[in-house]
Design a protein around this motif. Structure first.
Motif, PDB file in Angstrom:
ATOM      1  N   SER A  97      42.296  54.708 -11.964  1.00  0.00           N
ATOM      2  CA  SER A  97      42.084  56.103 -11.596  1.00  0.00           C
ATOM      3  C   SER A  97      40.719  56.569 -12.105  1.00  0.00           C
ATOM      4  CB  SER A  97      43.175  56.990 -12.204  1.00  0.00           C
ATOM      5  OG  SER A  97      42.986  57.072 -13.598  1.00  0.00           O
ATOM      6  N   TYR A  98      40.286  57.724 -11.605  1.00  0.00           N
ATOM      7  CA  TYR A  98      39.014  58.329 -12.016  1.00  0.00           C
ATOM      8  C   TYR A  98      38.966  58.498 -13.540  1.00  0.00           C
ATOM      9  CZ  TYR A  98      35.265  61.843 -11.899  1.00  0.00           C
ATOM     10  OH  TYR A  98      34.103  62.538 -12.086  1.00  0.00           O
ATOM     11  N   ASP A  99      40.052  59.035 -14.102  1.00  0.00           N
ATOM     12  CA  ASP A  99      40.087  59.233 -15.558  1.00  0.00           C
ATOM     13  C   ASP A  99      40.022  57.906 -16.303  1.00  0.00           C
ATOM     14  OD1 ASP A  99      40.187  61.925 -15.429  1.00  0.00           O
ATOM     15  OD2 ASP A  99      42.280  62.149 -16.039  1.00  0.00           O
ATOM     16  N   ALA A 100      40.818  56.914 -15.818  1.00  0.00           N
ATOM     17  CA  ALA A 100      40.880  55.633 -16.519  1.00  0.00           C
ATOM     18  C   ALA A 100      39.518  54.932 -16.489  1.00  0.00           C
ATOM     19  CB  ALA A 100      41.952  54.753 -15.897  1.00  0.00           C
ATOM     20  N   ILE A 101      38.808  55.035 -15.366  1.00  0.00           N
ATOM     21  CA  ILE A 101      37.478  54.415 -15.282  1.00  0.00           C
ATOM     22  C   ILE A 101      36.531  55.085 -16.286  1.00  0.00           C
ATOM     23  CG2 ILE A 101      35.418  54.129 -13.812  1.00  0.00           C
ATOM     24  CD1 ILE A 101      37.347  53.905 -11.422  1.00  0.00           C
ATOM     25  N   ASN A 102      36.579  56.417 -16.314  1.00  0.00           N
ATOM     26  CA  ASN A 102      35.713  57.146 -17.254  1.00  0.00           C
ATOM     27  C   ASN A 102      35.979  56.732 -18.690  1.00  0.00           C
ATOM     28  OD1 ASN A 102      33.771  59.063 -16.326  1.00  0.00           O
ATOM     29  ND2 ASN A 102      35.443  60.072 -15.248  1.00  0.00           N
ATOM     30  N   SER A 162      45.663  61.519 -12.135  1.00  0.00           N
ATOM     31  CA  SER A 162      44.243  61.369 -11.824  1.00  0.00           C
ATOM     32  C   SER A 162      44.088  60.560 -10.534  1.00  0.00           C
ATOM     33  CB  SER A 162      43.565  60.646 -12.993  1.00  0.00           C
ATOM     34  OG  SER A 162      42.232  60.386 -12.697  1.00  0.00           O
ATOM     35  N   PRO A 163      43.260  61.009  -9.596  1.00  0.00           N
ATOM     36  CA  PRO A 163      43.129  60.285  -8.319  1.00  0.00           C
ATOM     37  C   PRO A 163      42.349  58.979  -8.460  1.00  0.00           C
ATOM     38  CG  PRO A 163      41.584  62.106  -8.412  1.00  0.00           C
ATOM     39  CD  PRO A 163      42.410  62.197  -9.662  1.00  0.00           C
ATOM     40  N   THR A 164      42.566  58.076  -7.524  1.00  0.00           N
ATOM     41  CA  THR A 164      41.733  56.865  -7.478  1.00  0.00           C
ATOM     42  C   THR A 164      40.446  57.216  -6.732  1.00  0.00           C
ATOM     43  OG1 THR A 164      42.628  56.147  -5.369  1.00  0.00           O
ATOM     44  CG2 THR A 164      43.783  55.391  -7.349  1.00  0.00           C
ATOM     45  N   LEU A 165      39.458  56.341  -6.832  1.00  0.00           N
ATOM     46  CA  LEU A 165      38.196  56.600  -6.152  1.00  0.00           C
ATOM     47  C   LEU A 165      38.389  56.594  -4.633  1.00  0.00           C
ATOM     48  CD1 LEU A 165      35.493  54.741  -8.238  1.00  0.00           C
ATOM     49  CD2 LEU A 165      36.833  56.776  -8.752  1.00  0.00           C
ATOM     50  N   ILE A 173      39.610  59.949  -3.674  1.00  0.00           N
ATOM     51  CA  ILE A 173      38.522  60.937  -3.746  1.00  0.00           C
ATOM     52  C   ILE A 173      37.603  60.761  -2.535  1.00  0.00           C
ATOM     53  CG2 ILE A 173      36.514  61.696  -5.079  1.00  0.00           C
ATOM     54  CD1 ILE A 173      37.987  60.607  -7.600  1.00  0.00           C
ATOM     55  N   MET A 228      29.584  58.845  -9.563  1.00  0.00           N
ATOM     56  CA  MET A 228      30.122  58.898 -10.935  1.00  0.00           C
ATOM     57  C   MET A 228      29.099  58.362 -11.925  1.00  0.00           C
ATOM     58  SD  MET A 228      33.989  57.416 -10.901  1.00  0.00           S
ATOM     59  CE  MET A 228      34.274  57.438 -12.669  1.00  0.00           C
ATOM     60  N   GLN A 256      41.539  63.434 -19.706  1.00  0.00           N
ATOM     61  CA  GLN A 256      40.358  64.283 -19.521  1.00  0.00           C
ATOM     62  C   GLN A 256      40.629  65.367 -18.473  1.00  0.00           C
ATOM     63  OE1 GLN A 256      36.632  62.219 -18.994  1.00  0.00           O
ATOM     64  NE2 GLN A 256      37.114  60.713 -20.556  1.00  0.00           N
ATOM     65  N   GLN A 293      36.298  68.192 -15.095  1.00  0.00           N
ATOM     66  CA  GLN A 293      36.566  66.934 -15.801  1.00  0.00           C
ATOM     67  C   GLN A 293      35.247  66.263 -16.184  1.00  0.00           C
ATOM     68  OE1 GLN A 293      35.885  63.730 -14.575  1.00  0.00           O
ATOM     69  NE2 GLN A 293      36.796  62.682 -16.316  1.00  0.00           N
TER      70      GLN A 293
END
Lengths: 149, 252
Positions: free
Chosen positions: A47-52, B129-132, B135, B150, B218, B229
């Motif tokens: 996910s976006y958060d996990a990548i960050n 949290s969404p995946t890329l 998005i 990103m 986050q 975020q």
């Protein structure tokens, strides 16, 4: 930017689940580490958060090792290496070829360990091929929970 | 002469100069001179954001020249009414372009700006949290574009974190927000880092607490604090970097 082109002389992609990267041991190259880690994370469907967070953990580990490496070490060809293995778990090992006194440190007493432990599932300060290294593991099931939480 | 009389005189003079402009190129210089106070006034509104006032006045002057060249006096609006948004736009564009530590293509900057809006909305909708891919689908971009944006967002100058959060001067900087929270005591009980944490602005401490003690994601922190975020991510990175710098070898 010239330095980036010539400095990152070893990005080895065996498979998308096994990637190695070697950059000069300088803070300027942390962004390259982040870019590679985020690329692998994205391809593993994080996910976006996990990548960050994985990027944050990898760059913190790299920055910690850089902090222990004398600046002249980088000038003399010191390298920072990152190896990513992604199967069920995602395993990121960040290491430096520069000599670091007193390695490994009493890991759990360092601020670095506390922060890293908050970002990934396992943190270990180890010797990898005789070099100081920090190993970070994002566990498969935990990763799912990050994605679904 | 009162301010109103002076303003009326300036307006009259401006109209005359625009009438002369097609046949007398020197009228352009006189229009610039007449509106320099407006340029300086608008440039001053952008002071304190890390750029010298002289540079801001130059940028604003460029905006004035554009406004003079594009103004159509037949439309019936006062020149100052037309010129103000043009000059402010030039100043904002300057900050937007200067804000990137490394030159990032405009298209990626725009995807990055959209991420800040779409990620929290998708997280709300999906409950995670969404995946890329998700998005990208939502924005009409590829997963690769999202990933590039990103990464590009990470090179955005950290200085911007402490810039006013809104478009008007009354908006607060992040460090001015937030209040002491008893729950932060728990975070501060980390004996080894407590002296450093106490020096952090309340908002930065709160984010560290929420992330590393309360174990919030986050996205959740962003939602709770009413910021994006991406802001949380940058603020975390900035705070950790400053802690690292303070600790030196990082061992407390």
């Amino acid at each position: 930017m010239q330095e980036v082109n010539t400095g990152v002389n070893a990005v080895e992609v065996r498979t998308m689940g096994d990637v190695s990267l070697s950059v000069p041991a300088k803070p300027d190259f942390l962004q390259v580490v982040r870019a590679v880690v985020s690329g692998v994370g994205a391809r593993r469907g994080l996910s976006y958060d996990a990548i960050n967070e994985l990027c944050l953990a990898a760059s913190e580990a790299a920055a910690y090792l850089l902090g222990l490496t004398p600046a002249e070490g980088a000038a003399r060809g010191g390298r920072l290496s990152v190896r990513l293995r992604a199967k069920d778990d995602i395993d990121v090992t960040v290491m430096t070829n520069a000599p670091v006194p007193m390695w490994p440190p009493p890991a759990q007493r360092t601020l670095a360990w506390r922060i890293l432990a908050g970002l990934v599932d396992q943190v270990s300060f180890v010797l990898e091929e005789g070099c100081p290294a920090i190993r970070l593991v994002l566990a498969g099931p935990a990763r799912e929970s990050v994605t679904e939480s | 002469m009162t301010d109103t009389e002076q303003r009326d005189l300036n307006r009259e003079r401006t109209r005359e100069l625009f009438e002369q402009l097609p046949t007398d190129p020197s009228a352009r210089d006189r229009l610039v001179e007449l509106h320099l106070p407006l340029v300086e006034y608008l440039a001053r509104r952008f002071r304190g954001r890390g750029e010298p006032l002289e540079d801001l006045i130059q940028v604003a002057s460029l905006g004035l020249l554009k406004a003079i060249d594009r103004f159509d006096s037949d439309r019936g609006v006062e020149f100052s009414t037309y010129a103000t948004p043009t000059i402010v736009g030039e100043l904002k564009r300057y900050f937007r372009d200067k804000g990137w530590a490394i030159r990032v293509p405009r298209r990626l900057q725009e995807v990055g700006l959209q991420l800040a809006e779409v990620v929290p909305a998708l997280a709300q909708e999906l409950g995670r949290s969404p995946t890329l891919q998700e998005i990208g689908d939502s924005l009409g971009f590829s997963e690769e574009d999202v990933l590039e944006a990103m990464n590009a967002a990470q090179v955005y100058s950290l200085k911007s974190l402490d810039a006013p959060t809104g478009t008007d001067d009354s908006s607060l900087s992040i460090s001015q927000l937030g209040a002491e929270d008893e729950a932060l005591e728990l975070f501060e009980s980390w004996a080894s880092v407590a002296p450093l944490l106490k020096k952090l602005p309340p908002r930065e401490r709160e984010i560290l607490y929420l992330r590393f003690v309360a174990n919030e994601t986050q996205s959740k922190i962003a939602e709770k604090l009413g910021i994006s975020q991406m802001h949380v991510s940058r603020l975390l990175a900035k705070t950790l970097a400053s802690l690292r710098e303070s600790v030196g070898s990082f061992d407390a």
